[in-house]
Design an enzyme around this catalytic site. Structure first.
Site, PDB file in Angstrom:
ATOM      1  N   HIS A  35       0.891  -1.011   0.049  1.00 38.46           N
ATOM      2  CA  HIS A  35      -0.063   0.074   0.111  1.00 38.46           C
ATOM      3  C   HIS A  35       1.037   1.262   0.106  1.00 38.46           C
ATOM      4  O   HIS A  35       1.702   1.350   0.857  1.00 38.46           O
ATOM      5  CB  HIS A  35      -1.061   0.107   1.279  1.00 38.46           C
ATOM      6  CG  HIS A  35      -1.964   0.794   1.026  1.00 38.46           C
ATOM      7  ND1 HIS A  35      -1.974   2.111   1.118  1.00 38.46           N
ATOM      8  CD2 HIS A  35      -3.438   0.385   1.148  1.00 38.46           C
ATOM      9  CE1 HIS A  35      -3.268   2.605   1.015  1.00 38.46           C
ATOM     10  NE2 HIS A  35      -3.958   1.625   0.926  1.00 38.46           N
ATOM     11  N   TYR A  65      -7.957  10.551   3.922  1.00 36.06           N
ATOM     12  CA  TYR A  65      -7.969  11.464   5.211  1.00 36.06           C
ATOM     13  C   TYR A  65      -8.985  12.597   4.733  1.00 36.06           C
ATOM     14  O   TYR A  65      -8.647  13.351   3.889  1.00 36.06           O
ATOM     15  CB  TYR A  65      -6.706  11.939   5.489  1.00 36.06           C
ATOM     16  CG  TYR A  65      -5.571  11.072   6.013  1.00 36.06           C
ATOM     17  CD1 TYR A  65      -5.789  10.447   7.206  1.00 36.06           C
ATOM     18  CD2 TYR A  65      -4.399  10.783   5.176  1.00 36.06           C
ATOM     19  CE1 TYR A  65      -4.837   9.481   7.733  1.00 36.06           C
ATOM     20  CE2 TYR A  65      -3.533   9.815   5.577  1.00 36.06           C
ATOM     21  CZ  TYR A  65      -3.825   9.014   6.796  1.00 36.06           C
ATOM     22  OH  TYR A  65      -2.905   8.195   7.438  1.00 36.06           O
ATOM     23  N   PRO A 119      -2.860   6.574  17.668  1.00 33.06           N
ATOM     24  CA  PRO A 119      -3.064   5.999  16.377  1.00 33.06           C
ATOM     25  C   PRO A 119      -2.925   6.924  15.066  1.00 33.06           C
ATOM     26  O   PRO A 119      -3.607   6.330  14.124  1.00 33.06           O
ATOM     27  CB  PRO A 119      -4.141   4.972  16.361  1.00 33.06           C
ATOM     28  CG  PRO A 119      -5.171   5.762  17.482  1.00 33.06           C
ATOM     29  CD  PRO A 119      -4.298   6.440  18.511  1.00 33.06           C
ATOM     30  N   LYS A 167       1.639   4.089  14.301  1.00 32.31           N
ATOM     31  CA  LYS A 167       3.014   3.663  14.611  1.00 32.31           C
ATOM     32  C   LYS A 167       3.333   2.611  15.737  1.00 32.31           C
ATOM     33  O   LYS A 167       4.137   2.014  15.819  1.00 32.31           O
ATOM     34  CB  LYS A 167       3.932   5.033  15.172  1.00 32.31           C
ATOM     35  CG  LYS A 167       4.015   5.973  14.184  1.00 32.31           C
ATOM     36  CD  LYS A 167       4.797   5.749  13.076  1.00 32.31           C
ATOM     37  CE  LYS A 167       5.310   6.888  12.152  1.00 32.31           C
ATOM     38  NZ  LYS A 167       5.808   6.520  10.899  1.00 32.31           N
ATOM     39  N   TYR A 208       6.150   9.111   7.543  1.00 38.32           N
ATOM     40  CA  TYR A 208       5.022   8.264   7.204  1.00 38.32           C
ATOM     41  C   TYR A 208       5.086   6.850   7.510  1.00 38.32           C
ATOM     42  O   TYR A 208       4.471   5.913   8.150  1.00 38.32           O
ATOM     43  CB  TYR A 208       4.222   8.517   6.190  1.00 38.32           C
ATOM     44  CG  TYR A 208       2.423   8.175   6.147  1.00 38.32           C
ATOM     45  CD1 TYR A 208       1.602   8.499   7.110  1.00 38.32           C
ATOM     46  CD2 TYR A 208       2.121   7.569   4.907  1.00 38.32           C
ATOM     47  CE1 TYR A 208       0.392   8.171   6.940  1.00 38.32           C
ATOM     48  CE2 TYR A 208       0.690   7.200   4.876  1.00 38.32           C
ATOM     49  CZ  TYR A 208       0.064   7.360   6.042  1.00 38.32           C
ATOM     50  OH  TYR A 208      -1.250   7.002   5.868  1.00 38.32           O
TER      51      TYR A 208
END
Ligand code: RFL
Length: 406
Positions: free
Chosen positions: A83, A216, A308, A312, A403
């Site tokens: 992804h 997002y 979250p 991570k 990221y």
């Protein structure tokens, strides 16, 4: 019955007693066992519970490399999905970032945490590793003395709640944020904590992903997020009021709100299906510093809880437990304590970097509501940050590196 009243107390031994069979505890136990270090895992829940507890899904490239190095990545290579794209939907328009082609050019592998835990457990048991399910660690005694022990109670059906005292040389606290390891820390141990004041309704839907990207949505009604898990299950998030009762939201209300915030009218409607898990997550972050207290060592969520927003936690758990396995092996097999002495400092460097990025993501995705000057200021900074992310290649490279990096 109290511990002292219980006539059935027993004593057992292991060089390393690992508390918790999540990603942290099971990665550590696999690595130690493979190197011939005598260890046992004590897990409060039963096997079915740990193998079905749905949480994380996005594994960083470094996590996959780590698991690969130790022969623990077969399942995720077979069933995990690469992804590498995220899509931001805002009132100023939408844009996509192919982050796998930016920064260090690394992608995530999407693999549900419960599948990873199932694989780690199967590997450990097949190799002859020791684990006690339905065994709750109560407290760690004498972590600074010569005879550290873990008092643990068998809570399985049909048992009489026997307390077992496990004598250890080291205790690895991998039992999460509410476990016995944190409770056993010396009084006054610093816990650096931040409540971000934001809550999410965390949802799992029995429905295929609706876009081929992490979504997002930044909306005046609040944040909404979309994350693939498997071809049939998708995770969604909806920012909600603190104290929301997750069951007060009907499936229809959830999907309508997701469609509104994800701006489906400008794209395509979300693939709907039954909501199979709903929990309210208060976005909080914390770090215990240092991570070593005598012979008690913390890893995973027991060491640090990153909110979250940046995926991570499970990745840090794998990274820290490889460091810890190396350090314990050097100490127990070769008498070299150097890496164990450095464990806390080395891990904290990664932890604080992850915390910083997670904090940055929270600020990118949420702004305090309201019409006052401060809200306007924050909202304008957030728009500006999104604009930099949309237009600046240097900014995008930094984002991609942070990221996926760990
Ligand atoms: P876990 O997974 O909580 O496992 C701890 C284990 O310890 C047991 N336990 C005890 N056992 C014995 N005695 C006691 N007294 C005990 N107390 C507890 C528990 O039963 C459990 O089996 O901790 P660990 O191993 O440190 O792993 C951490 C991760 O689970 C966590 O950081 C991630 O799930 C965070 N996270 C994500 N991380 C990622 O890297 N990528 C993601 O995509 C991602 N998505 C998420 C997430 C966390 C989420 N929640 C829970 C807020 C998505 C969500 C919704």
């Amino acid at each position: 019955m109290t511990e002292s009243q219980n006539t059935r107390t027993a004593r057992e031994k292991a060089d390393v007693v690992v508390l918790g069979a999540g990603p942290a505890g099971l990665t550590l136990a696999n690595l130690l066992h493979a190197r011939g270090i005598d260890c046992v895992v004590l897990e409060r829940a039963d096997r079915a519970h740990v193998e079905t507890r749905a949480r994380a899904g996005f594994l960083a490239a470094n996590t996959v490399r780590t698991l690969d190095r130790h022969g623990l990545a077969d399942g995720l290579h077979r069933r995990g999905q690469p992804h590498g794209t995220c899509e931001f939907r805002t009132d100023g328009g939408s844009f996509r970032l192919d982050y796998a082609g930016l920064g260090r050019r690394e992608a995530h592998t999407v693999y549900p945490q419960q599948d990873l835990v199932t694989d780690l457990l199967a590997h450990y048991l097949a190799a002859g590793g020791r684990i006690r399910f339905t065994t709750e660690a109560l407290t760690v005694h004498d972590a600074h003395g010569p005879r550290p022990t873990v008092a643990a109670r068998d809570t399985g059906a049909g048992t009489d709640g026997e307390t077992v005292h496990w004598q250890a040389r080291y205790v690895a606290g991998c039992d999460g944020r509410h476990g016995a390891a944190r409770r056993s820390l010396p009084p006054g141990t610093p816990r650096h904590h931040r409540d971000h004041g934001i809550s999410w309704l965390g949802l799992l839907a029995q429905a295929p992903p609706s876009l081929d990207a992490v979504g997002y949505a930044v909306h005046h009604r609040g944040f909404a997020g979309h994350m693939a898990r498997t071809p049939d299950v998708t995770r969604y998030y909806l920012q909600c009021e603190r104290g929301t009762d997750p069951h007060a939201w009907s499936d229809e209300r959830i999907w309508d709100e997701l469609d509104t915030r994800m701006r489906s009218a400008d794209h395509h409607p979300l693939h709907r299906g039954p909501i199979i898990q709903r929990t309210v997550i208060d976005l909080e972050s914390d770090v215990i510093q240092p991570l070593r207290h005598g012979s008690l060592l913390l890893a995973g969520d027991a060491a640090s809880l990153p909110a979250p927003a940046a995926a991570k936690g499970a990745n840090l758990a794998v990274l820290e437990t490889e460091l810890l396995a190396d350090a314990l092996t050097d100490t127990l097999a070769h008498g070299d304590t150097g890496a164990l002495d450095r464990y806390s400092r080395t891990s904290l460097t990664h932890i604080w970097r992850a915390q910083e990025f997670s904090h940055w993501m929270i600020q990118l995705l949420h702004a305090p509501p309201g019409p006052d000057g401060e809200s306007f200021f924050h909202e304008s900074m957030r728009r500006s940050r999104l604009d930099s992310l949309r237009t600046s290649r240097a900014f995008q490279d930094w984002f991609a590196e942070s990221y996926v990096g760990i």
